[in-house]
Write a protein that holds these residues in place. Structure first.
Motif, PDB file in Angstrom:
ATOM      1  N   GLU A  23       6.172  -1.772  -4.321  1.00 48.60           N
ATOM      2  CA  GLU A  23       7.115  -2.370  -3.632  1.00 48.60           C
ATOM      3  C   GLU A  23       7.824  -3.023  -4.664  1.00 48.60           C
ATOM      4  OE1 GLU A  23       8.639  -3.856   0.114  1.00 48.60           O
ATOM      5  OE2 GLU A  23       7.031  -2.610  -0.569  1.00 48.60           O
ATOM      6  N   LEU A  24       9.395  -3.383  -4.354  1.00 49.78           N
ATOM      7  CA  LEU A  24      10.471  -3.606  -5.260  1.00 49.78           C
ATOM      8  C   LEU A  24      11.324  -4.750  -4.317  1.00 49.78           C
ATOM      9  CD1 LEU A  24      11.854  -3.568  -7.912  1.00 49.78           C
ATOM     10  CD2 LEU A  24      13.054  -1.536  -6.876  1.00 49.78           C
ATOM     11  N   SER A  25      11.449  -5.909  -5.026  1.00 54.14           N
ATOM     12  CA  SER A  25      12.358  -6.859  -4.414  1.00 54.14           C
ATOM     13  C   SER A  25      13.492  -7.406  -5.556  1.00 54.14           C
ATOM     14  CB  SER A  25      11.481  -8.193  -4.147  1.00 54.14           C
ATOM     15  OG  SER A  25      12.310  -9.097  -3.407  1.00 54.14           O
ATOM     16  N   PHE A  26      14.664  -7.267  -4.931  1.00 53.39           N
ATOM     17  CA  PHE A  26      15.645  -8.052  -5.798  1.00 53.39           C
ATOM     18  C   PHE A  26      16.183  -9.233  -5.359  1.00 53.39           C
ATOM     19  CE2 PHE A  26      16.193  -3.439  -5.155  1.00 53.39           C
ATOM     20  CZ  PHE A  26      16.780  -2.960  -6.345  1.00 53.39           C
ATOM     21  N   GLN A  33       0.835  -1.197  -0.028  1.00 59.09           N
ATOM     22  CA  GLN A  33       0.139  -0.077   0.032  1.00 59.09           C
ATOM     23  C   GLN A  33       0.905   1.240   0.099  1.00 59.09           C
ATOM     24  OE1 GLN A  33      -3.459  -0.235  -0.168  1.00 59.09           O
ATOM     25  NE2 GLN A  33      -2.969  -2.351  -0.546  1.00 59.09           N
ATOM     26  N   SER A  34       2.071   1.320   0.507  1.00 64.89           N
ATOM     27  CA  SER A  34       2.837   2.372   0.331  1.00 64.89           C
ATOM     28  C   SER A  34       3.962   2.265  -0.324  1.00 64.89           C
ATOM     29  CB  SER A  34       3.473   2.516   1.906  1.00 64.89           C
ATOM     30  OG  SER A  34       4.370   1.431   2.137  1.00 64.89           O
ATOM     31  N   GLY A  35       4.051   3.217  -1.240  1.00 67.12           N
ATOM     32  CA  GLY A  35       5.098   3.289  -2.253  1.00 67.12           C
ATOM     33  C   GLY A  35       5.719   4.590  -2.797  1.00 67.12           C
ATOM     34  N   VAL A  36       6.202   4.546  -3.842  1.00 69.06           N
ATOM     35  CA  VAL A  36       6.735   5.983  -4.470  1.00 69.06           C
ATOM     36  C   VAL A  36       5.975   6.204  -5.647  1.00 69.06           C
ATOM     37  CG1 VAL A  36       8.822   6.735  -5.721  1.00 69.06           C
ATOM     38  CG2 VAL A  36       8.923   5.389  -3.708  1.00 69.06           C
ATOM     39  N   TYR A  37       5.765   7.524  -5.631  1.00 66.16           N
ATOM     40  CA  TYR A  37       4.929   8.313  -6.808  1.00 66.16           C
ATOM     41  C   TYR A  37       5.674   9.236  -7.447  1.00 66.16           C
ATOM     42  CZ  TYR A  37       1.215  10.804  -9.384  1.00 66.16           C
ATOM     43  OH  TYR A  37       0.623  11.384 -10.361  1.00 66.16           O
ATOM     44  N   ALA A  38       5.961   8.759  -8.870  1.00 67.70           N
ATOM     45  CA  ALA A  38       7.002   9.888  -9.511  1.00 67.70           C
ATOM     46  C   ALA A  38       5.979  10.705 -10.727  1.00 67.70           C
ATOM     47  CB  ALA A  38       8.158   9.193  -9.952  1.00 67.70           C
ATOM     48  N   GLU A  39       5.872  11.741 -10.631  1.00 66.36           N
ATOM     49  CA  GLU A  39       5.244  12.438 -11.743  1.00 66.36           C
ATOM     50  C   GLU A  39       6.066  12.872 -12.887  1.00 66.36           C
ATOM     51  OE1 GLU A  39       1.683  15.193 -10.430  1.00 66.36           O
ATOM     52  OE2 GLU A  39       3.456  15.794  -9.083  1.00 66.36           O
ATOM     53  N   ARG A  40       7.400  13.182 -12.591  1.00 68.06           N
ATOM     54  CA  ARG A  40       8.410  13.187 -13.493  1.00 68.06           C
ATOM     55  C   ARG A  40       9.659  12.110 -13.432  1.00 68.06           C
ATOM     56  NH1 ARG A  40       8.662  19.720 -13.942  1.00 68.06           N
ATOM     57  NH2 ARG A  40       6.620  20.058 -14.951  1.00 68.06           N
ATOM     58  N   PHE A  45      11.572  -7.800  -8.936  1.00 66.82           N
ATOM     59  CA  PHE A  45      10.198  -8.368  -8.726  1.00 66.82           C
ATOM     60  C   PHE A  45       9.361  -7.112  -8.247  1.00 66.82           C
ATOM     61  CE2 PHE A  45       6.969 -11.334  -6.709  1.00 66.82           C
ATOM     62  CZ  PHE A  45       6.340 -11.885  -7.973  1.00 66.82           C
ATOM     63  N   PHE A  46       8.437  -6.791  -8.764  1.00 60.30           N
ATOM     64  CA  PHE A  46       8.068  -5.340  -8.272  1.00 60.30           C
ATOM     65  C   PHE A  46       6.256  -5.380  -8.569  1.00 60.30           C
ATOM     66  CE2 PHE A  46       9.553  -4.859 -12.628  1.00 60.30           C
ATOM     67  CZ  PHE A  46       8.381  -4.097 -13.191  1.00 60.30           C
ATOM     68  N   PHE A  47       5.676  -4.334  -7.554  1.00 55.47           N
ATOM     69  CA  PHE A  47       4.370  -4.163  -7.732  1.00 55.47           C
ATOM     70  C   PHE A  47       4.001  -2.749  -7.877  1.00 55.47           C
ATOM     71  CE2 PHE A  47       0.092  -3.989  -5.693  1.00 55.47           C
ATOM     72  CZ  PHE A  47      -0.535  -4.930  -6.218  1.00 55.47           C
ATOM     73  N   PRO A  48       3.422  -2.497  -9.411  1.00 54.13           N
ATOM     74  CA  PRO A  48       3.071  -1.153  -9.898  1.00 54.13           C
ATOM     75  C   PRO A  48       1.954  -0.845  -9.294  1.00 54.13           C
ATOM     76  CG  PRO A  48       3.836  -2.442 -11.499  1.00 54.13           C
ATOM     77  CD  PRO A  48       3.382  -3.594 -10.549  1.00 54.13           C
ATOM     78  N   GLY A  49       1.284   0.401  -8.996  1.00 52.28           N
ATOM     79  CA  GLY A  49       0.131   0.879  -9.052  1.00 52.28           C
ATOM     80  C   GLY A  49      -0.265   1.318 -10.290  1.00 52.28           C
ATOM     81  N   MET A  90      -7.112  -1.363  -1.365  1.00 52.96           N
ATOM     82  CA  MET A  90      -6.913  -1.765  -2.732  1.00 52.96           C
ATOM     83  C   MET A  90      -6.047  -3.348  -2.738  1.00 52.96           C
ATOM     84  SD  MET A  90      -7.637  -0.933  -5.652  1.00 52.96           S
ATOM     85  CE  MET A  90      -7.041  -1.329  -7.332  1.00 52.96           C
ATOM     86  N   THR A  91      -6.767  -4.312  -2.596  1.00 56.51           N
ATOM     87  CA  THR A  91      -6.366  -5.709  -2.460  1.00 56.51           C
ATOM     88  C   THR A  91      -7.155  -6.336  -3.566  1.00 56.51           C
ATOM     89  OG1 THR A  91      -7.642  -6.193  -0.678  1.00 56.51           O
ATOM     90  CG2 THR A  91      -5.714  -5.141  -0.005  1.00 56.51           C
ATOM     91  N   PRO A  92      -6.384  -7.500  -3.919  1.00 53.26           N
ATOM     92  CA  PRO A  92      -7.450  -8.553  -4.518  1.00 53.26           C
ATOM     93  C   PRO A  92      -8.696  -8.785  -4.251  1.00 53.26           C
ATOM     94  CG  PRO A  92      -5.117  -9.126  -4.720  1.00 53.26           C
ATOM     95  CD  PRO A  92      -5.217  -8.053  -3.661  1.00 53.26           C
ATOM     96  N   PHE A  93      -8.744  -8.976  -2.699  1.00 52.71           N
ATOM     97  CA  PHE A  93     -10.070  -9.382  -2.301  1.00 52.71           C
ATOM     98  C   PHE A  93     -11.062  -8.210  -2.110  1.00 52.71           C
ATOM     99  CE2 PHE A  93     -12.788  -9.652   1.492  1.00 52.71           C
ATOM    100  CZ  PHE A  93     -13.226 -10.990   1.378  1.00 52.71           C
ATOM    101  N   GLY A  94     -10.317  -7.156  -1.959  1.00 52.32           N
ATOM    102  CA  GLY A  94     -11.185  -5.592  -1.785  1.00 52.32           C
ATOM    103  C   GLY A  94     -11.702  -5.438  -3.341  1.00 52.32           C
ATOM    104  N   TRP A  95     -11.159  -5.642  -4.341  1.00 48.31           N
ATOM    105  CA  TRP A  95     -11.739  -5.273  -5.414  1.00 48.31           C
ATOM    106  C   TRP A  95     -12.451  -6.390  -6.169  1.00 48.31           C
ATOM    107  CZ3 TRP A  95      -5.887  -4.897  -6.290  1.00 48.31           C
ATOM    108  CH2 TRP A  95      -5.312  -6.014  -6.790  1.00 48.31           C
ATOM    109  N   ARG A  96     -12.575  -7.572  -5.421  1.00 46.24           N
ATOM    110  CA  ARG A  96     -13.494  -8.897  -5.966  1.00 46.24           C
ATOM    111  C   ARG A  96     -14.656  -8.948  -5.059  1.00 46.24           C
ATOM    112  NH1 ARG A  96      -8.142 -12.266  -7.043  1.00 46.24           N
ATOM    113  NH2 ARG A  96      -7.502 -11.136  -9.025  1.00 46.24           N
TER     114      ARG A  96
END
Length: 590
Positions: free
Chosen positions: A150-153, A63-70, A88-92, A232-238
């Motif tokens: 989220e981002l994972s190496f 739920q917490s991440g980075v938002y880049a407009e530019r 391995f990453f999870f985009p919004g 905003m989770t799979p359970f939430g949107w379904r």
């Protein structure tokens, strides 16, 4: 009269013709809804909820991440050496670029768009195996309009390595490492058109620009309710769609009881529909078709209730029922334009009811003029004004988001939707023609599992239970032949007209279409089969009872057998191959 009323209150079966074949008789009142019906409806709902809501989706997601407009860039380093195999990453909501670089070259690069939203994505390093040295500094760059949660190496064994960074903004990319799964699946991210409807529901909740605007707003608003409550989770949107799918089961039972007037056959129709493959798969997906079908069913149910009451007591007395039907019709249209297809059937029933009512009034010397006024007022208010008001009200989020969005904005949106659907020619490997849908020839493939052990396969496809779909067609044919031979019942005509009014408009549609567009017809398949078999009761007796129970058991067993192809459950190659009954059922690549 008192004796008749008492029989109605107690559910006296002698009030109804058991054959139902006399076309001169109106649609009579339903059996009284008693304790047995409530018990069955509750038990059916619980049973359907158990298998429909199980393994619906994860209740947690980053739920917490980075938002880049530019552009955002920062340095990261690792406290140990390892071989970097994948990011391995999870985009919004993402439309931009992700770059990982060292001092001299790009280590990994990805371009993200709307097809990446809210699902785990894997990105290999540039040569597949980059050697990260202890203490080495790498530069992470996010550019464009991108939200990364989220981002994972990870190395080749999927072992994760947590970097260090002095950049506060980038820390949010590594603060939910416990939520990083081993592989992307349908349980931890979006699939198929969820990236449009589920994403737009989130945008509505957050007051962002809406991405999906080619359908009316109501379906996304309903998805938004789940996101608002469960995140905003799979359970939430379904979850909201899945609940609507569960509630289809008791609704169909009530519908069948009203129509067939025999509890055992109402239960039969409800059970077969509950175990239909498409009802299951389509209602666990965060798209809008589940709401469309539910509201169409509700509109048909209220129309049936209204006609039954209007024939006996007049249109004024039946106005609450017709108002419920008009509201349901408006909700269907506010979900998806194909809900308007139900209008033809509803109009036929409404005017047919008026014709039958006039015949009875004239024969009895009743007040034809007053009844005509009630008919016109009820039709105008319930099926024109009320649906229109509901449709307009569905655009309230647009008004709240933009004070300048008015009637002109709504008109412009209708033009946009028409332009999109009338010109859509995109080819798709699983598109199919409308006349193939009743035969269940071409399922649509929604999901294919990845990263599975060797010899294991996972898929989600939407198609019909062969038992219901293939037996439902002869039942519809029997109803049709009875109707043209003037031996049919009004109940049979009701089912037949409902089915055809939802299917035949697709013969005029030139845009690409898919088997899930047949979903609104499926409840009427169950009603047709139950109605046709119930007419054989006099001749077959106990044999028909055995057949009824056998078909219900077979429907449940068939659903259990095909469950992996409907839910994404991994199975062996042999099991997957056994589910491909037809060559056109290409929802596994073996």
């Amino acid at each position: 009269m008192a004796e008749k009323a008492q029989n109605n209150r107690t559910g006296g079966a002698k009030e109804f013709r058991r054959d139902g074949l006399n076309n001169s008789q109106p649609l009579s009142a339903p059996l009284f809804w008693g304790r047995a019906d409530s018990v069955f409806a509750v038990l059916l709902t619980i049973a359907v909820a158990v298998f429909s809501l199980s393994c619906l989706g994860d209740r947690e997601a980053p739920q917490s991440g980075v938002y880049a407009e530019r552009e955002i860039r920062g340095e990261i380093c690792f406290s140990e050496s390892f071989t970097l195999s994948e990011l391995f990453f999870f985009p919004g909501i993402a439309k931009g670029e992700l770059t990982l670089a060292n001092e001299s070259s790009i280590v990994a690069y990805a371009e993200l768009d709307q097809n990446s939203s809210f699902q785990w994505k894997s990105l290999s390093s540039s040569d597949g195996v980059y050697q990260v040295k202890e203490g080495e500094t790498l530069t992470l760059i996010l550019s464009g309009n991108i939200r990364l949660e989220e981002l994972s190496f990870r190395d080749a064994s999927k072992t994760a390595y947590l970097p260090k960074t002095d950049t506060d903004e980038l820390r949010a990319l590594f603060d939910e490492a416990e939520l990083v799964p081993e592989n992307p699946t349908q349980l931890n991210g979006m699939y198929f058109d969820e990236i449009y409807h589920g994403r737009t529901a989130y945008e509505m909740l957050k007051g962002l620009e809406y991405y999906e605007t080619v359908h009316p707003p109501l379906g996304k608003l309903l998805i938004m309710l789940g996101v608002a409550v469960f995140g905003m989770t799979p359970f939430g949107w379904r979850i909201v769609g899945a609940v609507f799918g569960v509630m289809m089961a008791p609704l169909l039972y009530a519908f069948a009881l009203r129509l067939i007037k025999k509890r055992e056959w109402a239960a039969f129709a409800a059970v077969l529909f509950s175990f239909d493959f498409m009802r299951f798969a389509q209602t666990r997906l965060a798209t809008i078709d589940v709401y469309l079908v539910f509201f169409i069913m509700l509109a048909g149910f209220f129309m049936l209730c209204g006609c039954q009451k209007a024939l006996e007591e007049g249109f004024a007395a039946a106005t609450p029922c017709f108002a419920g039907g008009g509201a349901a019709f408006g909700l269907a249209a506010a979900t998806k334009w194909s809900g308007v297809y139900a209008a033809a059937g509803l109009a036929i029933f409404y005017f047919g009811c008026f014709y039958a009512r006039m015949k009875r009034l004239k024969a009895a010397g009743g007040d034809v003029k007053s009844e005509t006024k009630a008919f016109l007022a009820c039709g105008l208010g319930c099926y024109i004004i009320l649906p229109l008001l509901i449709y307009l009200a569905s655009y309230l989020p647009y008004f709240l988001k933009d004070a300048g969005f008015g009637l002109q904005g709504i008109i412009a949106h209708q033009e946009l939707m028409y332009s999109y659907h009338s010109s859509l020619e995109a080819a798709h490997p699983f598109m199919s023609s409308w006349y193939t849908w009743p035969l269940d020839l071409r399922p649509i493939w929604y999901y294919m599992g990845t990263g599975l052990p060797a010899g294991m396969y996972a898929s989600i496809a939407s198609f019909g239970s062969p038992l219901l779909w293939w037996l439902g067609l002869p039942a519809l044919l029997a109803l049709f032949l009875s109707a043209i031979a003037c031996r049919g019942s009004r109940e049979g005509c009701f089912v037949l007209v409902s089915y055809l009014s939802l299917l035949l408009p697709w013969a005029l549609i030139e845009r690409s279409a898919f088997i899930y567009h047949y979903f609104p017809c499926v409840p009427f398949l169950a009603l047709a089969l139950a109605l046709a078999l119930s007419r054989l009761e006099t001749g077959l007796g106990k044999d028909l009872k055995l057949l009824r129970w056998s078909l219900m058991a077979a429907a449940a067993l068939l659903f259990a057998y095909f469950y992996p192809a409907l839910s994404g459950l991994p199975v062996s190659r042999g099991y997957a191959a056994s589910l491909l009954w037809l060559k056109s059922w290409g929802f596994y690549i073996l």
